[in-house]
Design a protein around this motif. Structure first.
Motif: not given
Lengths: 201, 201
Positions: A25-28, A36, A38, B6-13, B77
């Protein structure tokens, strides 16, 4: 005599059970500053090179035969079909993409060649996954009388290799497609670019 | 003035939260009859056509300019980079891939053209996902003095279009890559096939 591979069931896969791929789950923030989300899939196998996979465009030159390339046919469960692809494979944890290209070409086709070029890192389906790759060009120079080498497949790997004159590649892919095989988009695009140069410019 | 995305966070989905993609656990039997499991990602948006997406290779012809194509640049993203791609998009639920090709080309680039060819269904990354697509060829014939058309982007879509002479496409993609942009593998393969025809045959 090998049997036809087939898909027997397709079930939802909970994220916690997945061994080879994962969901992200990418927060951007977009160009207006709006936050948003993605959704993306990712391979868990990426090693030190930072590159998931390589594919190999081979050029076989022979004194009395037209310049040819090698394509492979293998069953791909995600699309439940025999796929037609460039030789390809995942880059091992500590391997370079260049080494992986020569290794995979040898394993899948038996051919050993000289790496003449490797592309920058390119992305396979960037709207949906993090998957990336490099495309190698390997040259194989044969002499009159050279015999076809043996593949070096792992147990349980069933991969058919086909040497195709470059002049016939595009039409061959069209034919495979008509027969119900599925051509890999990257191989199709390469052949389409080659065909375009011959017919549209 | 748009900001840099820009990407602000990447979390497990977790699978249950995913809206656009899903994971599949595919049970299949291999060529020896052995039962096996494959993990795959899938788009939830596939409509009646059975085809997820289209991409468009455009040929722009003009009385006094070299034959050109159109590529697009947009932030993606999953790979946290500006990607360089053929114009492309998902096929709507009840749309044909041919109609989607002309619609997406118009929306993303402003150009309207004539569909001269559409490929069979090809698969984008068949070791990892069910994603499939068709590649269209669209011809745009311009007259002397025609002005560049307006894009028809949705709110929140930021897509830059670039018209590139076909003779310069491969070098342009190399240059984008050196600048840190990520070239889509399918566009790269198309350009590499075109380049190969000019330099290796």
């Amino acid at each position: 005599m090998p049997a036809s591979p087939k898909v027997t069931a397709v079930d939802p896969l909970p994220s916690a059970e997945a061994k080879w791929i994962e969901f992200q789950k990418i927060s951007w923030t977009d160009q207006t500053g709006k936050p948003r989300i993605w959704e993306s899939a990712s391979r868990k196998t990426r090693g030190a090179s930072g590159v998931d996979a390589v594919a190999i465009s081979t050029v076989i030159r022979h004194p009395s035969r037209p310049p040819s390339t090698i394509i492979i046919l293998q069953f791909r469960p995600p699309v439940d079909a025999i796929c037609v692809e460039f030789p390809a494979g995942l880059v091992d944890a500590k391997e370079t993409p260049a080494d992986a290209s020569l290794r995979e070409l040898h394993e899948e086709t038996g051919y050993k060649g000289k790496l003449s070029y490797i592309s920058p890192t390119i992305v396979s389906d960037p709207g949906m996954s993090t998957a990336n790759m490099q495309l190698a060009t390997v040259e194989v120079n044969l002499k009159e009388g050279d015999t076809e080498p043996e593949q070096a497949l792992d147990d349980g790997e069933f991969i058919e290799r086909v040497v195709v004159p470059l002049e016939e590649l595009y039409e061959r892919l069209e034919k495979y497609s008509e027969e119900g095989k599925r051509v890999d988009a990257r191989l199709w695009h390469w052949a389409a670019g080659l065909h375009f140069a011959k017919t549209m410019l």
